[in-house]
Every structure is written in C-alpha cells, then in structure tokens.
Design an enzyme around this catalytic site. Structure first.
Site, PDB file in Angstrom:
ATOM      1  N   ALA A 243       2.624  20.158  21.319  1.00  0.00           N
ATOM      2  CA  ALA A 243       2.058  18.553  21.578  1.00  0.00           C
ATOM      3  C   ALA A 243       0.448  19.002  20.573  1.00  0.00           C
ATOM      4  O   ALA A 243      -0.133  19.875  20.752  1.00  0.00           O
ATOM      5  CB  ALA A 243       1.460  18.094  22.931  1.00  0.00           C
TER       6      ALA A 243
ATOM      7  N   GLN B 258      17.557  13.795  22.418  1.00  0.00           N
ATOM      8  CA  GLN B 258      16.671  13.584  24.324  1.00  0.00           C
ATOM      9  C   GLN B 258      17.782  13.811  24.766  1.00  0.00           C
ATOM     10  O   GLN B 258      19.124  13.464  25.240  1.00  0.00           O
ATOM     11  CB  GLN B 258      15.797  12.566  24.319  1.00  0.00           C
TER      12      GLN B 258
ATOM     13  N   ARG C 122      15.380   3.507  10.632  1.00  0.00           N
ATOM     14  CA  ARG C 122      14.421   4.112   9.712  1.00  0.00           C
ATOM     15  C   ARG C 122      14.513   5.117   9.104  1.00  0.00           C
ATOM     16  O   ARG C 122      14.105   5.469   7.755  1.00  0.00           O
ATOM     17  CB  ARG C 122      13.305   3.724  10.318  1.00  0.00           C
ATOM     18  N   LYS C 123      14.331   5.682  10.150  1.00  0.00           N
ATOM     19  CA  LYS C 123      14.555   7.572   9.834  1.00  0.00           C
ATOM     20  C   LYS C 123      15.933   7.914   8.927  1.00  0.00           C
ATOM     21  O   LYS C 123      15.987   9.064   7.727  1.00  0.00           O
ATOM     22  CB  LYS C 123      14.553   8.412  11.462  1.00  0.00           C
TER      23      LYS C 123
ATOM     24  N   ARG D 276       7.319  12.525  15.029  1.00  0.00           N
ATOM     25  CA  ARG D 276       6.166  11.850  15.355  1.00  0.00           C
ATOM     26  C   ARG D 276       5.707  12.188  16.836  1.00  0.00           C
ATOM     27  O   ARG D 276       4.018  12.415  16.549  1.00  0.00           O
ATOM     28  CB  ARG D 276       6.442   9.936  16.414  1.00  0.00           C
TER      29      ARG D 276
ATOM     30  N   GLU E  20      17.104  25.711  20.766  1.00  0.00           N
ATOM     31  CA  GLU E  20      15.949  25.826  20.613  1.00  0.00           C
ATOM     32  C   GLU E  20      15.364  26.074  21.363  1.00  0.00           C
ATOM     33  O   GLU E  20      15.785  26.639  22.551  1.00  0.00           O
ATOM     34  CB  GLU E  20      15.797  23.801  20.829  1.00  0.00           C
TER      35      GLU E  20
HETATM   36  P1  FAD Z   1       9.622   8.030  16.288  1.00  0.00           P
HETATM   37  O1  FAD Z   1      11.385   8.015  16.203  1.00  0.00           O
HETATM   38  O2  FAD Z   1       8.952   7.473  15.144  1.00  0.00           O
HETATM   39  O3  FAD Z   1       8.981   6.368  17.350  1.00  0.00           O
HETATM   40  C1  FAD Z   1       9.586   6.727  18.878  1.00  0.00           C
HETATM   41  C2  FAD Z   1       9.486   5.233  18.951  1.00  0.00           C
HETATM   42  O4  FAD Z   1       8.652   4.569  19.523  1.00  0.00           O
HETATM   43  C3  FAD Z   1      10.483   4.317  18.458  1.00  0.00           C
HETATM   44  O5  FAD Z   1      12.049   4.216  18.808  1.00  0.00           O
HETATM   45  C4  FAD Z   1       9.635   3.039  18.411  1.00  0.00           C
HETATM   46  O6  FAD Z   1      10.230   2.370  19.369  1.00  0.00           O
HETATM   47  C5  FAD Z   1       8.429   3.747  18.454  1.00  0.00           C
HETATM   48  N1  FAD Z   1       7.911   2.731  17.592  1.00  0.00           N
HETATM   49  C6  FAD Z   1       6.921   4.395  16.690  1.00  0.00           C
HETATM   50  N2  FAD Z   1       6.201   4.008  15.339  1.00  0.00           N
HETATM   51  C7  FAD Z   1       6.869   2.552  15.495  1.00  0.00           C
HETATM   52  C8  FAD Z   1       6.932   1.863  14.784  1.00  0.00           C
HETATM   53  N3  FAD Z   1       5.916   1.576  13.404  1.00  0.00           N
HETATM   54  N4  FAD Z   1       7.112   0.263  14.925  1.00  0.00           N
HETATM   55  C9  FAD Z   1       7.414  -0.167  16.636  1.00  0.00           C
HETATM   56  N5  FAD Z   1       7.975   0.918  17.250  1.00  0.00           N
HETATM   57  C10 FAD Z   1       8.118   2.171  16.407  1.00  0.00           C
HETATM   58  N6  FAD Z   1       7.142  16.677  20.632  1.00  0.00           N
HETATM   59  C11 FAD Z   1       6.566  17.403  20.098  1.00  0.00           C
HETATM   60  O7  FAD Z   1       5.726  17.487  20.409  1.00  0.00           O
HETATM   61  N7  FAD Z   1       6.822  18.895  19.564  1.00  0.00           N
HETATM   62  C12 FAD Z   1       8.722  19.085  19.885  1.00  0.00           C
HETATM   63  O8  FAD Z   1       8.910  20.083  19.024  1.00  0.00           O
HETATM   64  C13 FAD Z   1       9.458  17.811  19.980  1.00  0.00           C
HETATM   65  N8  FAD Z   1      10.384  18.043  19.338  1.00  0.00           N
HETATM   66  C14 FAD Z   1      11.641  17.898  20.321  1.00  0.00           C
HETATM   67  C15 FAD Z   1      13.304  17.301  19.673  1.00  0.00           C
HETATM   68  C16 FAD Z   1      14.288  16.391  19.688  1.00  0.00           C
HETATM   69  C17 FAD Z   1      15.208  16.924  20.030  1.00  0.00           C
HETATM   70  C18 FAD Z   1      13.646  15.643  20.981  1.00  0.00           C
HETATM   71  C19 FAD Z   1      14.820  14.518  20.813  1.00  0.00           C
HETATM   72  C20 FAD Z   1      12.101  15.327  20.925  1.00  0.00           C
HETATM   73  C21 FAD Z   1      11.011  15.953  21.016  1.00  0.00           C
HETATM   74  N9  FAD Z   1       9.929  15.986  21.502  1.00  0.00           N
HETATM   75  C22 FAD Z   1       9.061  16.628  20.321  1.00  0.00           C
HETATM   76  C23 FAD Z   1       9.323  14.519  21.308  1.00  0.00           C
HETATM   77  C24 FAD Z   1       9.069  13.545  20.377  1.00  0.00           C
HETATM   78  O9  FAD Z   1       7.856  14.049  20.008  1.00  0.00           O
HETATM   79  C25 FAD Z   1       8.675  12.338  21.339  1.00  0.00           C
HETATM   80  O10 FAD Z   1      10.014  11.707  21.792  1.00  0.00           O
HETATM   81  C26 FAD Z   1       7.806  11.304  21.116  1.00  0.00           C
HETATM   82  O11 FAD Z   1       7.174  10.235  21.744  1.00  0.00           O
HETATM   83  C27 FAD Z   1       8.286  10.553  19.731  1.00  0.00           C
HETATM   84  O12 FAD Z   1       8.760  11.284  18.910  1.00  0.00           O
HETATM   85  P2  FAD Z   1       9.762  10.559  17.574  1.00  0.00           P
HETATM   86  O13 FAD Z   1       9.617  11.361  16.982  1.00  0.00           O
HETATM   87  O14 FAD Z   1      11.596  10.356  18.205  1.00  0.00           O
HETATM   88  O15 FAD Z   1       8.903   9.053  17.265  1.00  0.00           O
END
Ligand code: FAD
Length: 293
Positions: free
Chosen positions: A43, A171, A159-160, A99, A9
C-alpha cells in the site's frame, strides 16, 4: 501433459523467516513452469524496494517470467515512470497495473495524487507508452466496492483493456457461479481478454473473512459453517481449506477455465497440491535439470 496455465502471486517479505519461506516456495513451484510469478506492491508504495529486490531475484535466480505489481498511490507520474523504466532495464516485461487502495485503507475515499496516474487504466496506458510491457489488471466478479454499479465496474475494465490490458486477474471469490456470471457480463460488454480466476485458499478463516468484508467478497454460508469453531484447530482448517480449494479449482477446470492464478501467501504446499490435482506437474525439462543438479 496438462493444457492448463498457472501463475503464482507472492508478497515481498519483511522478515528473514518469511524471506526463507518465499524462496522455498519459488523453488518448489518453479518446476511447474508457471506463465509468471507475480510480486505485490505494498500500500502506498511502502514495499517499493522490497518488491523490486524480490522481482529482480526471481528473474535472476529462478529464471521465471515475473509480473511486477505497481500502483498509482502517493506517487507522481514521473516517479511511477521511473519505476517502470527501472523494471524494464532489469528484464521485467509484465506489469500488474493497479490503482491501489487509499492510504487510509480500503473503504476510505480514494483521492488520486495531483501529479499522478488517476487509476489503473491511466497507469496501463502510461506503462505501454514507456515500453512494450504486457499488462494485467485486477477485476472484480462481485464488483469493486468503489464502483457505483456492476455495469460501471465493467466499464472500468473496458477502459483498462482499451489502455492495453491483456488479461484480468480476479479478486478472490468462493462461489464459482459469481465468476461465471461475471465472465458472461464481461463478454456481453465486448471484452475478450482472459479473465483469470484468482484462487485464495481459506487457510485462516478469520483473516480471510476480514479481508472479504473489506473488499466486498462473499463467503457462502456453507463455507462459514464448515469453518465454524475451528479457530483453534489449524490442522483441521488446513485440510478443509485444501478440500474446498480443490473442489473450486476442479469445478472451474471442468467448466473450461484454462488459467489459474494462485494467491500463495508465500506458501507452496497448497498451491503445489492444487496444481497436481489439476494435472499441472513438473515439466520434463525441470525434471532433467533437477537430475543434472
Ligand atoms: P481501478 O480499476 O483503477 O478502479 C477500481 C474501481 O474504482 C473501478 O471499478 C471504478 O469503479 C472506480 N474508479 C476508479 N477510477 C474511476 C474513475 N475515474 N471514474 C469512475 N470510477 C472510477 N493493491 C495493492 O496495493 N498492491 C498490490 O500489489 C495489489 N495487487 C492486486 C492484485 C489483484 C489481482 C487484484 C484484484 C487487486 C490487487 N490490489 C493490490 C488491490 C487493488 O489495488 C484495489 O482493489 C484497489 O482499490 C483498486 O485497484 P484497481 O487497479 O482495480 O483500480
């Protein structure tokens, strides 16, 4: 030859110096034949152009498959869909669907954009509708801080997966038992996609500790002790970081982990050394291409 898979990455560079470091890293790591190199998305889409340029250049110059990270933050569905279409046209076939964090940073309440994708599951489904992207998603051995419980967090991962995710990338974590227990819970929930450990070496303890605090990752006491009083001694820190990361990776490999995702921070040295120790060496094709050049 090793049967392990690796991916690396990078983040899109802001300065000329980081740019040079990034391309040197891409060149050095390319002969290891990674499954993909991924490029983060800043971000709130703040690196949209730079991410795009970096992704396009890795495809064109390095010829390595790229996974482009994409978030839902501060963008309408139409805007995100346009990014996805542009990526597809450019040859990107793999998206890390996220997200993203709230504009105020992790810890703030996340409010989805009114016309946007609400979370990574929706984004993954949207991307699959637009084209046949391979989708990776983030996952959290110590649960995401926004998640009310570990079970709710795994529901979100489910769900994903239902939306088309083919792989979870974790993470970072520093206690392998946390990862093993997480994988057990994921499997018990009927999720069978690979859960690829995200490896982040602790080269800068102070900054990793800050990040870990924000995202809810634990740094075991034994590691805190190891890095004590080394803030002014980067050389020793680097050696210890390499040793700790090597121990972690070798132990994971011994337990049957087959794919490692390295958070490189745009550096090649440690990731290359870790791959070497894991038995991931330049491929025969890469060697003969190097000799011919
Ligand atoms: P999601 O899986 O959509 O949600 C995270 C959590 O929020 C869920 O576990 C759930 O508890 C809660 N949640 C969300 N929606 C709902 C709902 N409708 N109902 C109930 N609970 C809900 N960030 C960046 O900005 N840019 C990057 O390039 C980036 N790369 C990353 C790469 C990796 C491998 C990882 C692990 C993280 C990365 N991140 C990045 C950080 C990430 O964007 C954050 O951790 C963010 O807060 C959550 O993203 P997610 O896709 O896991 O969210």
């Amino acid at each position: 030859m090793s049967d392990l898979h690796v991916s690396f990455e990078f983040f899109p560079p802001k300065s000329e110096a980081v740019q040079q470091r990034l391309w040197a890293a891409v060149e050095k790591l390319k002969p290891l034949a990674p499954d993909f190199m991924s490029v983060t998305y800043g971000a709130g889409g703040s690196t949209r152009e730079r991410t795009h340029e970096t992704v396009a250049r890795i495809i064109k110059d390095a010829g390595v498959p790229v996974a482009a990270h994409l978030t839902c933050v501060a963008a309408t569905k139409a805007e995100v869909d346009q990014v996805l279409r542009d990526y597809w046209a450019e040859g990107v076939r793999h998206i890390v669907a996220l997200r993203g964090d709230p504009p105020g940073g992790p810890g703030e309440r996340y409010i989805p954009h009114p016309g946007g994708y609400a979370n990574a599951a929706e984004l993954a489904a949207g991307a699959r509708k637009i084209a046949g992207f391979e989708i990776s998603v983030g996952c959290y051995p110590e649960k995401h801080p926004d998640s009310p419980s570990a079970a709710a967090d795994i529901d979100m991962l489910k769900r994903k997966v239902d939306a088309g995710a083919a792989r979870g990338i974790t993470q970072f974590f520093y206690d392998n038992d946390v990862y093993y227990r997480y994988v057990d819970r994921v499997r018990a929930a009927g999720i069978d996609i690979p859960i690829v450990p995200g490896i982040m070496a602790i080269t800068n303890f102070a900054s990793v500790r800050k990040m870990a605090d924000t995202i809810g990752a634990t740094i075991p006491g034994r590691l805190v002790k190891l890095f004590q009083n080394l803030d002014e001694d980067p050389q020793t820190r680097q050696l210890i970081a390499a040793t700790v990361a090597a121990e972690q990776c070798l132990a994971l490999a011994e337990q049957g982990v087959k794919h490692f995702h390295f958070y490189t921070l745009n550096r090649d040295d440690l990731a290359y050394a870790l791959c070497t120790m894991l038995g991931v060496r330049p491929t025969a094709q890469a060697k003969s291409a190097g000799a011919a050049a």
